[in-house]
Design a protein around this motif. Structure first.
Motif, PDB file in Angstrom:
ATOM      1  N   PRO A   1     -27.398 116.842  23.304  1.00  0.00           N
ATOM      2  CA  PRO A   1     -28.075 118.130  23.079  1.00  0.00           C
ATOM      3  C   PRO A   1     -28.759 118.256  21.721  1.00  0.00           C
ATOM      4  CG  PRO A   1     -25.690 118.380  22.895  1.00  0.00           C
ATOM      5  CD  PRO A   1     -25.941 116.998  23.425  1.00  0.00           C
ATOM      6  N   ASP A   2     -28.334 117.470  20.734  1.00  0.00           N
ATOM      7  CA  ASP A   2     -28.908 117.574  19.392  1.00  0.00           C
ATOM      8  C   ASP A   2     -29.909 116.464  19.081  1.00  0.00           C
ATOM      9  OD1 ASP A   2     -27.374 119.854  18.776  1.00  0.00           O
ATOM     10  OD2 ASP A   2     -25.649 118.596  18.300  1.00  0.00           O
ATOM     11  N   VAL A   3     -30.259 115.689  20.082  1.00  0.00           N
ATOM     12  CA  VAL A   3     -31.191 114.579  19.885  1.00  0.00           C
ATOM     13  C   VAL A   3     -32.509 114.906  20.561  1.00  0.00           C
ATOM     14  CG1 VAL A   3     -31.674 112.165  20.439  1.00  0.00           C
ATOM     15  CG2 VAL A   3     -29.406 112.828  19.631  1.00  0.00           C
ATOM     16  N   ASP A   4     -33.600 114.735  19.825  1.00  0.00           N
ATOM     17  CA  ASP A   4     -34.928 114.970  20.381  1.00  0.00           C
ATOM     18  C   ASP A   4     -35.362 113.744  21.180  1.00  0.00           C
ATOM     19  OD1 ASP A   4     -38.001 115.195  20.437  1.00  0.00           O
ATOM     20  OD2 ASP A   4     -37.373 117.117  19.607  1.00  0.00           O
ATOM     21  N   SER A   5     -35.965 113.977  22.320  1.00  0.00           N
ATOM     22  CA  SER A   5     -36.364 112.873  23.192  1.00  0.00           C
ATOM     23  C   SER A   5     -37.580 112.120  22.673  1.00  0.00           C
ATOM     24  CB  SER A   5     -36.657 113.397  24.603  1.00  0.00           C
ATOM     25  OG  SER A   5     -37.731 114.327  24.568  1.00  0.00           O
ATOM     26  N   ASP A   6     -38.295 112.710  21.739  1.00  0.00           N
ATOM     27  CA  ASP A   6     -39.548 112.125  21.256  1.00  0.00           C
ATOM     28  C   ASP A   6     -39.297 111.248  20.033  1.00  0.00           C
ATOM     29  OD1 ASP A   6     -42.083 111.527  20.340  1.00  0.00           O
ATOM     30  OD2 ASP A   6     -42.890 113.509  20.781  1.00  0.00           O
ATOM     31  N   PRO A   7     -39.536 109.938  20.118  1.00  0.00           N
ATOM     32  CA  PRO A   7     -39.312 109.046  18.969  1.00  0.00           C
ATOM     33  C   PRO A   7     -40.240 109.328  17.798  1.00  0.00           C
ATOM     34  CG  PRO A   7     -40.345 107.853  20.781  1.00  0.00           C
ATOM     35  CD  PRO A   7     -39.962 109.190  21.316  1.00  0.00           C
ATOM     36  N   GLU A   8     -41.361 110.020  18.050  1.00  0.00           N
ATOM     37  CA  GLU A   8     -42.251 110.374  16.956  1.00  0.00           C
ATOM     38  C   GLU A   8     -41.715 111.557  16.165  1.00  0.00           C
ATOM     39  OE1 GLU A   8     -46.229 110.935  18.249  1.00  0.00           O
ATOM     40  OE2 GLU A   8     -46.418 108.951  19.147  1.00  0.00           O
ATOM     41  N   VAL A   9     -40.768 112.261  16.739  1.00  0.00           N
ATOM     42  CA  VAL A   9     -40.163 113.419  16.068  1.00  0.00           C
ATOM     43  C   VAL A   9     -38.842 113.048  15.417  1.00  0.00           C
ATOM     44  CG1 VAL A   9     -39.210 115.736  16.428  1.00  0.00           C
ATOM     45  CG2 VAL A   9     -41.306 115.050  17.611  1.00  0.00           C
TER      46      VAL A   9
ATOM     47  N   SER B   1     -36.417 109.843  14.520  1.00  0.00           N
ATOM     48  CA  SER B   1     -36.391 108.388  14.429  1.00  0.00           C
ATOM     49  C   SER B   1     -35.098 107.817  15.010  1.00  0.00           C
ATOM     50  CB  SER B   1     -36.515 107.950  12.974  1.00  0.00           C
ATOM     51  OG  SER B   1     -35.335 108.302  12.249  1.00  0.00           O
ATOM     52  N   ALA B   2     -35.077 106.499  15.209  1.00  0.00           N
ATOM     53  CA  ALA B   2     -33.882 105.833  15.718  1.00  0.00           C
ATOM     54  C   ALA B   2     -32.699 106.057  14.788  1.00  0.00           C
ATOM     55  CB  ALA B   2     -34.153 104.336  15.889  1.00  0.00           C
TER      56      ALA B   2
ATOM     57  N   GLN C   1     -26.893 111.398  14.603  1.00  0.00           N
ATOM     58  CA  GLN C   1     -26.393 112.492  15.436  1.00  0.00           C
ATOM     59  C   GLN C   1     -25.158 112.081  16.235  1.00  0.00           C
ATOM     60  OE1 GLN C   1     -27.802 115.570  15.055  1.00  0.00           O
ATOM     61  NE2 GLN C   1     -29.074 114.494  13.561  1.00  0.00           N
ATOM     62  N   ILE C   2     -24.991 110.764  16.485  1.00  0.00           N
ATOM     63  CA  ILE C   2     -23.829 110.303  17.259  1.00  0.00           C
ATOM     64  C   ILE C   2     -22.796 109.630  16.350  1.00  0.00           C
ATOM     65  CG2 ILE C   2     -25.145 110.124  19.390  1.00  0.00           C
ATOM     66  CD1 ILE C   2     -25.346 107.126  19.005  1.00  0.00           C
ATOM     67  N   PHE C   3     -22.911 109.933  15.022  1.00  0.00           N
ATOM     68  CA  PHE C   3     -21.946 109.511  13.998  1.00  0.00           C
ATOM     69  C   PHE C   3     -22.034 108.035  13.621  1.00  0.00           C
ATOM     70  CE2 PHE C   3     -19.817 113.238  15.958  1.00  0.00           C
ATOM     71  CZ  PHE C   3     -19.786 114.063  14.845  1.00  0.00           C
TER      72      PHE C   3
END
Length: 410
Positions: A204-212, A214-215, A221-223
């Motif tokens: 829920p806290d990760v944006d699906s867009d890699p341009e927004v 970054s990896a 976000q997943i520690f």
């Protein structure tokens, strides 16, 4: 048909006629899904083209075909008997024999076994919702008899998900990999991309867009951290650390709070903060002067879970006062998404600062053109009323402005 199929496949050491038959059989779902069903029957032809001669060798290929035909497993059509094959024909009812010769486990049995393993893994513990969704994603294709590509990395992927399920504190990527996968670079080299892709779809806290996002930000976000975590601030924040109160007004050029500080420091109830400003880019953060009553916070993009937790505690402490919250960032899609992320997860009363039509027009000479696909993405994005002016400017001009441009024109 058989030759065209083989053109798509890479040459494999030790490949033989039996492997060719099994590969072709398993590429046709209407065939292999019926494996083991009573009455499954039919004849399938494999036409021999030059690629197959090149792959196995002419003499070896013919020898294998002759041997299998003598065993009653193939019928052969020759252009020239003993030297030039047109095609060979196998029967679906003989697939057991081919699997036995190859030593390969039938694909249908393999899919059923992996489905059983998956169900046992899902039921073995409580899962974080995004990880459970990632596992459930594998169920549907397995139930359909298809084996997802992540199963090429099955040993690592499932172990990685189980490891991520245990994390509630940041851990360095290579430490995570060594502890849960056995080697320090396995995560990065083998499955990092697959895990990031799953997080983009389900967290829920990760944006699906890699341009927004970054990896590296997704991993945070997943520690899973790729570098030392620091939250840079500038302003009159007061913390209690090891029983002593520290005020950061004595550091007018800013200070970094590392992960241990964020974890162990207590936020004092008495604060002299009347305004909080989050700043997307570090150059702008460093340039903004110390101001009495204002706390500046460098976001570096998206705040990590630990940073969010710390700032939410601060917001709770400041609720007793009339505090204003602002964010300043790039005048683009990413800047808008970061604003929304902070407003949703940390400061509900957040307002944009220098992210409006007036600011856009002021720095219009520094704007850079973007592609139509970028603008389509922005058109579909629902934004707060306070950002409608910025959205309109970007769509009308087809351009965006990076926050650092504001420093050049000061």
């Amino acid at each position: 048909m058989g030759g065209r199929t083989m053109k798509k496949r890479e040459k494999e050491k030790g490949r033989n006629v039996v492997a060719v038959i099994l590969d072709r059989y398993e590429e046709h779902s209407s065939d292999w899904k019926k494996y083991g069903d009573e009455g499954a029957a039919g004849r399938r032809s494999v036409f021999v083209e030059q690629e197959l001669y090149d792959e196995i060798g002419r003499q070896e290929l013919i020898a294998q075909i002759v041997e299998l035909s003598k065993k009653g497993l193939l019928d052969v059509k020759w252009y020239q008997t003993g030297s030039e094959v047109e095609c060979f024909i196998y029967r679906l009812e003989d697939m057991n024999a081919f699997y036995a010769l190859d030593g390969r486990r039938p694909k249908r049995e393999l899919a059923q076994a992996r489905l059983k393993e998956l169900e046992e893994l899902i039921g073995s513990r409580e899962w974080k919702p995004w990880l459970l969704d990632s596992l459930e994603e594998l169920r549907k294709p397995l139930e359909a008899g298809k084996i997802p590509r992540v199963y090429e990395k099955k040993e690592y992927y499932l172990k990685a998900l189980a490891g991520l399920n245990q994390l509630n504190e940041p851990i360095y990527k290579r430490v995570f990999s060594k502890h849960f996968l056995g080697k320090s670079k396995v995560f990065e080299n083998e499955i990092q991309g697959v895990v990031i892709s799953a997080a983009r779809r389900f967290h829920p806290d990760v944006d699906s867009d890699p341009e927004v996002m970054s990896a590296e930000e997704v991993l945070s976000q997943i520690f899973v951290e790729t570098y030392s975590q620091e939250l840079w601030i500038k302003g009159p924040l007061r913390l209690q650390v090891c029983g002593k109160v520290s005020g950061f007004s004595e550091f007018p050029f800013g200070v970094g709070l590392n992960a241990d500080m964020l974890k162990n420091a207590e936020i004092c109830q008495e604060q002299d903060i009347c305004k909080v400003v989050t700043v997307e880019n570090k150059a702008n953060f460093m340039k903004m002067p110390y101001e009495e009553g204002t706390l500046l916070v460098y976001t570096h993009g998206f705040f990590s879970p630990k940073e969010r937790f710390f700032l939410k505690k601060l917001e709770t402490v400041l609720k007793k006062k009339r505090v204003e919250y602002f964010h300043t960032g790039d005048l683009d899609y990413g800047g808008i998404r970061i604003f929304q992320h902070i407003q949703k997860n940390i400061f509900p009363k957040l307002q944009p600062l220098w992210m409006d039509e007036e600011t856009f027009l002021k720095y219009a000479e520094e704007a850079a053109a973007v592609e139509e696909a970028y603008l389509d993405k922005l058109r579909k994005l629902s934004v707060p009323e306070t950002l409608e002016g910025l959205k309109k400017c970007i769509l009308e001009t087809g351009k965006v402005i990076e926050q650092e441009c504001m420093l050049w024109k000061e």
